[in-house]
Write a protein that holds these residues in place. Structure first.
Motif, PDB file in Angstrom:
ATOM      1  N   ILE A  70      -3.968  -6.199  -4.474  1.00 42.95           N
ATOM      2  CA  ILE A  70      -3.480  -5.010  -3.751  1.00 42.95           C
ATOM      3  C   ILE A  70      -3.039  -5.427  -2.346  1.00 42.95           C
ATOM      4  O   ILE A  70      -3.708  -5.161  -1.351  1.00 42.95           O
ATOM      5  CB  ILE A  70      -4.545  -3.887  -3.709  1.00 42.95           C
ATOM      6  CG1 ILE A  70      -5.153  -3.647  -5.094  1.00 42.95           C
ATOM      7  CG2 ILE A  70      -3.931  -2.606  -3.142  1.00 42.95           C
ATOM      8  CD1 ILE A  70      -4.202  -3.124  -6.155  1.00 42.95           C
ATOM      9  N   MET A 116       1.714   1.563   7.873  1.00 39.96           N
ATOM     10  CA  MET A 116       2.945   2.246   7.476  1.00 39.96           C
ATOM     11  C   MET A 116       2.831   2.741   6.035  1.00 39.96           C
ATOM     12  O   MET A 116       2.423   1.992   5.153  1.00 39.96           O
ATOM     13  CB  MET A 116       4.142   1.297   7.591  1.00 39.96           C
ATOM     14  CG  MET A 116       5.458   2.055   7.555  1.00 39.96           C
ATOM     15  SD  MET A 116       6.848   1.006   7.220  1.00 39.96           S
ATOM     16  CE  MET A 116       7.052   0.195   8.743  1.00 39.96           C
ATOM     17  N   THR A 175      -9.025  -6.053   4.886  1.00 39.90           N
ATOM     18  CA  THR A 175      -7.599  -5.952   5.232  1.00 39.90           C
ATOM     19  C   THR A 175      -7.226  -4.548   5.703  1.00 39.90           C
ATOM     20  O   THR A 175      -6.303  -4.373   6.498  1.00 39.90           O
ATOM     21  CB  THR A 175      -6.763  -6.347   3.997  1.00 39.90           C
ATOM     22  OG1 THR A 175      -7.195  -7.646   3.590  1.00 39.90           O
ATOM     23  CG2 THR A 175      -5.291  -6.403   4.305  1.00 39.90           C
ATOM     24  N   THR A 176      -7.970  -3.561   5.230  1.00 39.58           N
ATOM     25  CA  THR A 176      -7.663  -2.171   5.579  1.00 39.58           C
ATOM     26  C   THR A 176      -7.714  -1.915   7.082  1.00 39.58           C
ATOM     27  O   THR A 176      -7.070  -1.000   7.586  1.00 39.58           O
ATOM     28  CB  THR A 176      -8.642  -1.248   4.815  1.00 39.58           C
ATOM     29  OG1 THR A 176      -8.404  -1.440   3.422  1.00 39.58           O
ATOM     30  CG2 THR A 176      -8.458   0.205   5.161  1.00 39.58           C
ATOM     31  N   GLU A 185     -20.569  -2.410  -0.305  1.00 42.59           N
ATOM     32  CA  GLU A 185     -19.701  -3.113   0.651  1.00 42.59           C
ATOM     33  C   GLU A 185     -20.520  -4.181   1.369  1.00 42.59           C
ATOM     34  O   GLU A 185     -21.589  -3.893   1.891  1.00 42.59           O
ATOM     35  CB  GLU A 185     -19.113  -2.099   1.646  1.00 42.59           C
ATOM     36  CG  GLU A 185     -18.452  -2.695   2.869  1.00 42.59           C
ATOM     37  CD  GLU A 185     -17.351  -3.711   2.568  1.00 42.59           C
ATOM     38  OE1 GLU A 185     -16.420  -3.373   1.827  1.00 42.59           O
ATOM     39  OE2 GLU A 185     -17.447  -4.858   3.071  1.00 42.59           O
ATOM     40  N   VAL A 230     -22.192  -8.069  -3.381  1.00 43.90           N
ATOM     41  CA  VAL A 230     -22.309  -8.350  -4.819  1.00 43.90           C
ATOM     42  C   VAL A 230     -22.240  -9.867  -4.980  1.00 43.90           C
ATOM     43  O   VAL A 230     -21.236 -10.493  -4.623  1.00 43.90           O
ATOM     44  CB  VAL A 230     -21.170  -7.662  -5.610  1.00 43.90           C
ATOM     45  CG1 VAL A 230     -21.171  -8.111  -7.069  1.00 43.90           C
ATOM     46  CG2 VAL A 230     -21.311  -6.147  -5.518  1.00 43.90           C
ATOM     47  N   LEU A 283      -1.817   0.230   1.098  1.00 41.35           N
ATOM     48  CA  LEU A 283      -2.247   1.413   1.847  1.00 41.35           C
ATOM     49  C   LEU A 283      -1.404   2.620   1.426  1.00 41.35           C
ATOM     50  O   LEU A 283      -1.926   3.704   1.165  1.00 41.35           O
ATOM     51  CB  LEU A 283      -2.086   1.127   3.349  1.00 41.35           C
ATOM     52  CG  LEU A 283      -2.421   2.240   4.321  1.00 41.35           C
ATOM     53  CD1 LEU A 283      -3.886   2.638   4.223  1.00 41.35           C
ATOM     54  CD2 LEU A 283      -2.092   1.808   5.753  1.00 41.35           C
ATOM     55  N   ALA A 284      -0.094   2.411   1.339  1.00 38.18           N
ATOM     56  CA  ALA A 284       0.809   3.504   0.957  1.00 38.18           C
ATOM     57  C   ALA A 284       0.542   3.965  -0.472  1.00 38.18           C
ATOM     58  O   ALA A 284       0.630   5.151  -0.785  1.00 38.18           O
ATOM     59  CB  ALA A 284       2.258   3.043   1.095  1.00 38.18           C
ATOM     60  N   ASN A 341      -3.690  -3.770   9.489  1.00 44.50           N
ATOM     61  CA  ASN A 341      -2.333  -3.711   8.918  1.00 44.50           C
ATOM     62  C   ASN A 341      -1.426  -2.859   9.789  1.00 44.50           C
ATOM     63  O   ASN A 341      -1.828  -2.393  10.845  1.00 44.50           O
ATOM     64  CB  ASN A 341      -2.389  -3.183   7.483  1.00 44.50           C
ATOM     65  CG  ASN A 341      -3.093  -1.864   7.404  1.00 44.50           C
ATOM     66  OD1 ASN A 341      -2.728  -0.922   8.098  1.00 44.50           O
ATOM     67  ND2 ASN A 341      -4.126  -1.782   6.594  1.00 44.50           N
TER      68      ASN A 341
HETATM   69  C1  LIG Z   1      -0.740  -7.854   8.199  1.00 41.92           C
HETATM   70  C2  LIG Z   1      -0.744  -6.803   7.125  1.00 41.92           C
HETATM   71  C3  LIG Z   1       0.034  -5.667   7.258  1.00 41.92           C
HETATM   72  C4  LIG Z   1       0.044  -4.696   6.254  1.00 41.92           C
HETATM   73  N1  LIG Z   1       0.753  -3.554   6.433  1.00 41.92           N
HETATM   74  C5  LIG Z   1       0.739  -2.590   5.490  1.00 41.92           C
HETATM   75  C6  LIG Z   1       1.442  -1.380   5.672  1.00 41.92           C
HETATM   76  O1  LIG Z   1       2.028  -1.126   6.721  1.00 41.92           O
HETATM   77  N2  LIG Z   1       1.448  -0.479   4.659  1.00 41.92           N
HETATM   78  C7  LIG Z   1       0.794  -0.707   3.482  1.00 41.92           C
HETATM   79  O2  LIG Z   1       0.883   0.127   2.587  1.00 41.92           O
HETATM   80  N3  LIG Z   1       0.066  -1.825   3.303  1.00 41.92           N
HETATM   81  C8  LIG Z   1       0.010  -2.760   4.281  1.00 41.92           C
HETATM   82  N4  LIG Z   1      -0.739  -3.887   4.111  1.00 41.92           N
HETATM   83  C9  LIG Z   1      -1.554  -4.018   2.905  1.00 41.92           C
HETATM   84  C10 LIG Z   1      -2.822  -3.161   2.979  1.00 41.92           C
HETATM   85  O3  LIG Z   1      -3.490  -3.371   4.198  1.00 41.92           O
HETATM   86  C11 LIG Z   1      -3.725  -3.526   1.804  1.00 41.92           C
HETATM   87  O4  LIG Z   1      -2.989  -3.391   0.617  1.00 41.92           O
HETATM   88  C12 LIG Z   1      -4.969  -2.656   1.713  1.00 41.92           C
HETATM   89  O5  LIG Z   1      -5.630  -2.552   2.944  1.00 41.92           O
HETATM   90  C13 LIG Z   1      -5.893  -3.246   0.672  1.00 41.92           C
HETATM   91  O6  LIG Z   1      -7.075  -2.515   0.643  1.00 41.92           O
HETATM   92  P1  LIG Z   1      -8.297  -2.987  -0.246  1.00 41.92           P
HETATM   93  O7  LIG Z   1      -9.283  -1.910  -0.209  1.00 41.92           O
HETATM   94  O8  LIG Z   1      -7.787  -3.449  -1.566  1.00 41.92           O
HETATM   95  O9  LIG Z   1      -8.810  -4.328   0.463  1.00 41.92           O
HETATM   96  P2  LIG Z   1      -9.809  -4.534   1.698  1.00 41.92           P
HETATM   97  O10 LIG Z   1      -9.545  -3.595   2.786  1.00 41.92           O
HETATM   98  O11 LIG Z   1      -9.764  -5.980   2.028  1.00 41.92           O
HETATM   99  O12 LIG Z   1     -11.216  -4.159   1.100  1.00 41.92           O
HETATM  100  C14 LIG Z   1     -11.946  -5.010   0.256  1.00 41.92           C
HETATM  101  C15 LIG Z   1     -13.396  -4.873   0.629  1.00 41.92           C
HETATM  102  O13 LIG Z   1     -14.201  -5.546  -0.322  1.00 41.92           O
HETATM  103  C16 LIG Z   1     -15.317  -6.072   0.361  1.00 41.92           C
HETATM  104  N5  LIG Z   1     -15.911  -7.129  -0.472  1.00 41.92           N
HETATM  105  C17 LIG Z   1     -15.353  -8.309  -0.825  1.00 41.92           C
HETATM  106  N6  LIG Z   1     -16.203  -9.017  -1.576  1.00 41.92           N
HETATM  107  C18 LIG Z   1     -17.323  -8.269  -1.715  1.00 41.92           C
HETATM  108  C19 LIG Z   1     -18.564  -8.479  -2.370  1.00 41.92           C
HETATM  109  N7  LIG Z   1     -18.827  -9.604  -3.029  1.00 41.92           N
HETATM  110  N8  LIG Z   1     -19.505  -7.503  -2.299  1.00 41.92           N
HETATM  111  C20 LIG Z   1     -19.257  -6.347  -1.616  1.00 41.92           C
HETATM  112  N9  LIG Z   1     -18.101  -6.118  -0.958  1.00 41.92           N
HETATM  113  C21 LIG Z   1     -17.147  -7.058  -1.017  1.00 41.92           C
HETATM  114  C22 LIG Z   1     -14.709  -6.583   1.658  1.00 41.92           C
HETATM  115  O14 LIG Z   1     -15.674  -6.772   2.667  1.00 41.92           O
HETATM  116  C23 LIG Z   1     -13.709  -5.496   1.985  1.00 41.92           C
HETATM  117  O15 LIG Z   1     -14.235  -4.512   2.838  1.00 41.92           O
HETATM  118  C24 LIG Z   1      -0.754  -4.881   5.092  1.00 41.92           C
HETATM  119  C25 LIG Z   1      -1.554  -6.021   4.971  1.00 41.92           C
HETATM  120  C26 LIG Z   1      -1.558  -6.971   5.978  1.00 41.92           C
HETATM  121  C27 LIG Z   1      -2.432  -8.173   5.842  1.00 41.92           C
END
Ligand SMILES: Cc1cc2nc3c(=O)[nH]c(=O)nc-3n(C[C@H](O)[C@H](O)[C@H](O)COP(=O)(O)OP(=O)(O)OC[C@H]3O[C@@H](n4cnc5c(N)ncnc54)[C@H](O)[C@@H]3O)c2cc1C
Length: 580
Positions: free
Chosen positions: A426, A135, A128-129, A119, A260, A431-432, A132
């Motif tokens: 994603i 929900m 993004t996690t 990370e 990375v 999240l769900a 949000n």
């Molecule tokens: C405003 C908003 C509201 C939302 N509400 C909901 C909801 O109510 N319910 C729901 O189900 N979903 C919701 N979502 C969507 C949900 O938040 C995302 O689908 C989910 O958090 C995605 O998780 P992730 O792990 O894919 O991404 P992220 O949490 O973004 O994780 C990706 C990680 O990769 C790391 N990274 C990136 N590049 C590199 C690299 N080169 N080297 C090492 N690390 C790296 C980043 O630092 C980050 O920590 C919402 C999104 C938003 C924006």
């Protein structure tokens, strides 16, 4: 097909001033190049191309006129990592410590594998996690017959087990869509239809009267309502910290503050990742990098999609304010088709939450909160919460949805490079869907490997931190007798004690920043937002890690809070951070 799609674009959009070039390759990937007048047009064109059912995905290299895109030069970091050399060798390397990366890490830890998660930020859940609505959508907002819809409904059902095993705060209190006007009824009926097609359990249309019995804060009887009892609420970071801690207990290694910057491959299979802290050899690389998913895919020459960030702004209000107790509101009849449009709800910890907005932006680092975000969230929230005012607002933030141009999740092994797995696009409801996504990725690896050996020492249970505020008086007394630091309340708004903060700092995932403490304990999340307890938390972090206070940051990357000491204060050997 190219000319037909281009014809459609020219018919649907005012393309004056645009210069669009489209190529579709043998894998049905559309490649867009050329110029538009602005960023909104870049996205509109991409979405129109992505809408074509025969297109697998879209690489959109259109750029607005007068905009120069400068790619970050990572060559210094690549050289730095290569000079350090090999620091580890694993079976599976996961890029990204959001809910998806940590969910997959925990799921894979059930098997006899050497796994690490890399990370770039100083803590997990910094993307993004952390930003949000929290929900656990029931699945009636996802487009039927998409992977999103399937994994949303499945993931929602799996959350009860996740919550039981991982001990994070989880409330399954349902959600309501209310309708009065013809347009609102139309949107409600569409949600109902989508829910039926997606097999959302227990969902039903109910009368306004019944809705008022379920949600007692509704003041005016709506004409019609849609009740979905399976909707649930969590804190995205709470889930992610629990997943990561359990994965760590089961042997997963976490490399934090490790970016990375390149992937070494021989055009057939992956060999290693290059990070700013050295090289890690890996048989599998799982791309869970959120908005950077396409950049990571490009490192192995398999970028067949473009991620375009869609920003959402959210408002959080004082807990003590009355208002809806679950997601309740009239549907957004003007919202964009790509977003659920936002509304009002209560967080799992009880704060009224309004939003999110949905705006297409160019910059993957742009988390600015604008007046547009504020006005939008206020307008959708006020409808269902007439007694909450701007003055009750305690904080606001934005998050970036990792949208691709097919508006669906991309979860598959690379067709080009063996060992590379895409987990991209994603966006919500990521999240769900996280439990189902994690399971799906493990199935992909199992299939390639022809099965995986169980980890006989796997322990699914994660012990939660003590939550002093939720204990009975007797329990609190007993804990304080054992350790007096639980009697020292640091965050008064949320009643968080020194004992809890120390427990968080010494958890199985290193917690070195103020934001890390905040997400693990809720300290600073109350009305004063850290105005009173912030300095005390700084002192505790410094003391527990044996660091100088000037070395403690808000969230890593040089976000230091105290730059220089004006003078030393002798605390007479007392515990720093107490009220003495
Ligand atoms: C405003 C908003 C509201 C939302 N509400 C909901 C909801 O109510 N319910 C729901 O189900 N979903 C919701 N979502 C969507 C949900 O938040 C995302 O689908 C989910 O958090 C995605 O998780 P992730 O792990 O894919 O991404 P992220 O949490 O973004 O994780 C990706 C990680 O990769 C790391 N990274 C990136 N590049 C590199 C690299 N080169 N080297 C090492 N690390 C790296 C980043 O630092 C980050 O920590 C919402 C999104 C938003 C924006």
């Amino acid at each position: 097909m190219e000319s037909r799609i281009l014809h459609k674009i020219h018919k649907k959009l005012d393309t004056k001033g645009m210069d669009i070039h489209l190529k579709i390759d043998e894998n049905k990937i559309a490649h867009l190049k050329g110029k538009t007048n602005n960023w909104e047009e870049v996205v509109e064109v991409g979405l129109l191309v992505g809408k074509n059912r025969r297109i697998k995905n879209v690489v959109n290299d259109l750029i607005p006129k007068d905009v120069e895109i400068i790619k970050m030069d990572k060559s210094n970091l690549i050289n730095q990592g290569k000079n350090i050399g090999i620091i580890d060798e694993v079976d599976i390397l996961i890029v990204g410590g959001g809910v998806i990366g940590c969910g997959i890490a925990r799921e894979l830890s059930k098997f006899n594998l050497n796994i690490c998660l890399v990370e770039k930020e100083e803590d997990i859940s910094e993307g993004t996690t952390k930003a949000n609505n929290g929900m656990i959508h029931p699945g009636n907002a996802a487009m039927p017959f998409t992977l999103k819809a399937k994994l949303n409904v499945k993931g929602n059902a799996m959350y009860s087990d996740w919550a039981k095993e991982l001990n994070f705060t989880f409330k399954r209190t349902g959600s309501l869509i209310l309708a009065n006007s013809k347009e609102e009824k139309k949107v409600l009926n569409l949600a109902y239809l989508a829910g039926r097609l997606n097999h959302v359990p227990e969902m039903r249309k109910i009368s306004g009267k019944e809705a008022m019995k379920i949600e007692t804060s509704i003041e005016e009887e709506p004409k019609l309502a849609l009740w979905t009892p399976t909707t649930a609420y969590v804190d995205g970071y709470g889930v992610t910290i629990a997943l990561a801690e359990n994965a760590a207990t089961n042997g997963v290694k976490f490399y934090l503050g490790t970016e990375v910057v390149d992937i070494i491959h021989n055009n057939e299979e992956v060999e290693a990742v290059v990070t700013n802290k050295g090289i890690i050899k890996a048989k599998y690389i799982i791309n869970c990098a959120g908005v950077y998913g396409d950049d990571i895919a490009e490192m192995v020459g398999d970028k067949f999609y473009t991620i375009h960030p869609r920003k959402g702004g959210i408002l959080i209000f004082d807990k003590s304010k009355a208002g809806v107790s679950r997601a309740t509101g009239t549907p957004n009849t003007k919202g964009s088709k790509q977003s659920k449009g936002g509304g009002s709800q209560r967080t799992v910890e009880g704060n009224p939450l309004w939003g999110p907005s949905a705006r297409e932006i160019m910059d993957k680092e742009d988390l600015s909160f604008t007046k547009e975000d504020l006005d939008y969230a206020l307008s959708v929230g006020k409808k269902s919460n007439p007694h909450i005012n701007k003055g009750d607002l305690i904080t606001y933030f934005t998050g970036l949805r990792a949208a691709d141009y097919k508006e669906d999740f991309i979860i598959e092994k690379s067709n080009k490079i063996k060992g590379f797995i895409h987990v991209s696009g994603i966006q919500s409801p990521g999240l769900a869907a996280a439990p189902a996504i994690s399971e799906m990725v493990v199935e992909i690896i199992k299939k390639v490997e022809g099965g995986l050996k169980q980890n006989l020492n796997y322990n699914p249970i994660r012990k939660a931190l003590i939550e002093f505020r939720n204990l009975s008086r007797d329990q609190q007394d007993r804990i304080i007798k054992n350790d007096s630091r639980y009697g020292n309340v640091i965050c008064r708004c949320e009643t968080i004690t020194e004992g809890e903060i120390i427990e968080a700092i010494n958890g199985s995932i290193p917690c070195t920043t103020v934001d890390g403490v905040k997400r693990r304990t809720r300290a600073t999340m109350g009305r004063c937002q850290g105005g009173f307890c912030g300095p005390k938390i700084l002192s505790i972090l410094a003391r527990e890690q044996n660091k100088d206070i000037t070395q403690i940051s808000q969230k890593g990357h040089g976000s230091y809070i105290i730059l220089k000491k004006a003078r030393e204060i002798d605390l007479g050997g007392e515990s720093i951070g107490t009220d003495k």
